[in-house]
Design an enzyme around this catalytic site. Structure first.
Site, PDB file in Angstrom:
ATOM      1  N   GLU A  73       0.802  -1.233   0.000  1.00 56.20           N
ATOM      2  CA  GLU A  73       0.000   0.000   0.000  1.00 56.20           C
ATOM      3  C   GLU A  73       0.832   1.280   0.000  1.00 56.20           C
ATOM      4  O   GLU A  73       0.307   2.326  -0.316  1.00 56.20           O
ATOM      5  CB  GLU A  73      -0.994   0.013   1.169  1.00 56.20           C
ATOM      6  N   ASN A  74       2.102   1.183   0.369  1.00 57.13           N
ATOM      7  CA  ASN A  74       2.914   2.403   0.394  1.00 57.13           C
ATOM      8  C   ASN A  74       4.124   2.326  -0.528  1.00 57.13           C
ATOM      9  O   ASN A  74       5.128   3.001  -0.316  1.00 57.13           O
ATOM     10  CB  ASN A  74       3.383   2.688   1.824  1.00 57.13           C
TER      11      ASN A  74
ATOM     12  N   ASN B 157      -5.329   1.287   4.056  1.00 56.35           N
ATOM     13  CA  ASN B 157      -6.051   2.557   4.109  1.00 56.35           C
ATOM     14  C   ASN B 157      -5.574   3.558   3.065  1.00 56.35           C
ATOM     15  O   ASN B 157      -6.247   4.551   2.801  1.00 56.35           O
ATOM     16  CB  ASN B 157      -5.960   3.160   5.516  1.00 56.35           C
ATOM     17  N   HIS B 158      -4.411   3.316   2.440  1.00 59.35           N
ATOM     18  CA  HIS B 158      -3.917   4.227   1.393  1.00 59.35           C
ATOM     19  C   HIS B 158      -4.135   3.681  -0.017  1.00 59.35           C
ATOM     20  O   HIS B 158      -3.492   4.128  -0.968  1.00 59.35           O
ATOM     21  CB  HIS B 158      -2.423   4.504   1.585  1.00 59.35           C
TER      22      HIS B 158
ATOM     23  N   HIS C  26      -5.164  -5.181   8.412  1.00 55.95           N
ATOM     24  CA  HIS C  26      -4.474  -3.905   8.328  1.00 55.95           C
ATOM     25  C   HIS C  26      -5.101  -2.953   9.349  1.00 55.95           C
ATOM     26  O   HIS C  26      -6.167  -2.384   9.119  1.00 55.95           O
ATOM     27  CB  HIS C  26      -4.651  -3.373   6.899  1.00 55.95           C
TER      28      HIS C  26
ATOM     29  N   HIS D 261       0.285  -2.366   8.818  1.00 59.94           N
ATOM     30  CA  HIS D 261      -0.063  -0.937   8.927  1.00 59.94           C
ATOM     31  C   HIS D 261       0.781  -0.162   9.934  1.00 59.94           C
ATOM     32  O   HIS D 261       1.073   0.996   9.694  1.00 59.94           O
ATOM     33  CB  HIS D 261      -1.555  -0.725   9.240  1.00 59.94           C
TER      34      HIS D 261
ATOM     35  N   HIS E 172       3.893  -0.765  10.860  1.00 63.74           N
ATOM     36  CA  HIS E 172       5.280  -0.711  10.360  1.00 63.74           C
ATOM     37  C   HIS E 172       6.364  -1.221  11.307  1.00 63.74           C
ATOM     38  O   HIS E 172       7.518  -1.299  10.921  1.00 63.74           O
ATOM     39  CB  HIS E 172       5.691   0.721   9.960  1.00 63.74           C
TER      40      HIS E 172
HETATM   41 FE   LIG Z   1      -1.770   1.541   6.286  1.00 64.13          FE
END
Ligand SMILES: [Fe+2]
Length: 226
Positions: free
Chosen positions: A7-8, A35-36, A119, A144, A146
């Site tokens: 997601e990132n 969420n991203h 997540h 999520h 990290h």
């Molecule tokens: Fe996230």
């Protein structure tokens, strides 16, 4: 088989179709998001037609994409991957608790091995979900936050779990962001444009060992310096 939360991957926020394709070409069997998911242009259309790049199943009925992927492992065993968003401290359209049982049933009807990428922000919610699904899925892997947690375990019912699998990225940072920028935004509350850090890149994750019937036997932390 290999599952990557991507997601990132697009400079620290979101994912593009090109980067998703690159992860798949490099060996990921399934890419999960969070969420991203929709931060980048063009990803909605891509998700609408992708069977291997999935977004949280509880992202709402009006967003493109799916939350369940079914693929074959190298030995031919079917593996279902679920992506679910937590609801504590996150803007989540539908409670994970409302959808997770039906989703797990749907996954189990298609594959003996079921892996859940949960997540979520709160450790309590991630532990609660792992307990709730114990005996029904192969693993509940938290993402999520990290920071790789020291609680990898196989629960009594045979479901492996960890609160957070960690981050593949620059660890000389504030969860991936250049530390000075993250601190400046927190201290001053002024808008500060984030950019990804570069130092101390590590690959982090977990390795799950399971039998063909989906029962987990082990989960090991993976932490590899660049
Ligand atoms: Fe996230």
């Amino acid at each position: 088989m290999c599952i990557v939360n991507g997601e990132n991957i697009a400079d620290g926020a979101g994912i593009t179709p090109k980067l998703a394709e690159r992860l798949l070409a490099d060996g990921a069997d399934v890419v999960t998001l969070g969420n991203h998911t929709y931060r980048r242009d063009g990803i909605g259309n891509y998700l609408a037609s992708s069977t291997r790049v999935i977004r949280p199943a509880n992202a709402g009925a009006l967003t493109p994409g799916r939350g369940l992927a079914v693929v074959e492992a190298r030995n031919g065993v079917k593996v279902a991957v679920l992506n679910v968003l937590g609801s504590l401290f996150l803007d989540t359209p539908v409670s994970p608790w409302e959808i997770v049982d039906e989703l797990v049933d749907e996954a189990r009807a298609q594959a003996p091995v079921v892996i859940v990428d949960f997540h979520a922000e709160a450790t309590s919610e991630k532990i609660a979900m792992a307990r709730w699904l114990d005996g029904r899925v192969t693993a509940v892997i938290g993402t999520h936050t990290h920071v790789q947690t020291n609680d990898a375990r196989v629960q009594p019912g045979g479901t492996a779990a960890i609160t957070d699998a960690g981050m593949t990225g620059p660890h000389d940072s504030v969860i991936g962001v250049e530390a000075e920028l993250a601190i400046r935004r927190m201290r001053t509350r002024l808008p500060v444009r984030f950019s990804p850090a570069e130092g101390d890149v590590r690959l982090e994750g977990v390795v799950i060992d399971c039998s063909d019937d989906g029962r987990a036997h082990g989960i090991e932390l993976l932490r590899v310096p660049a």
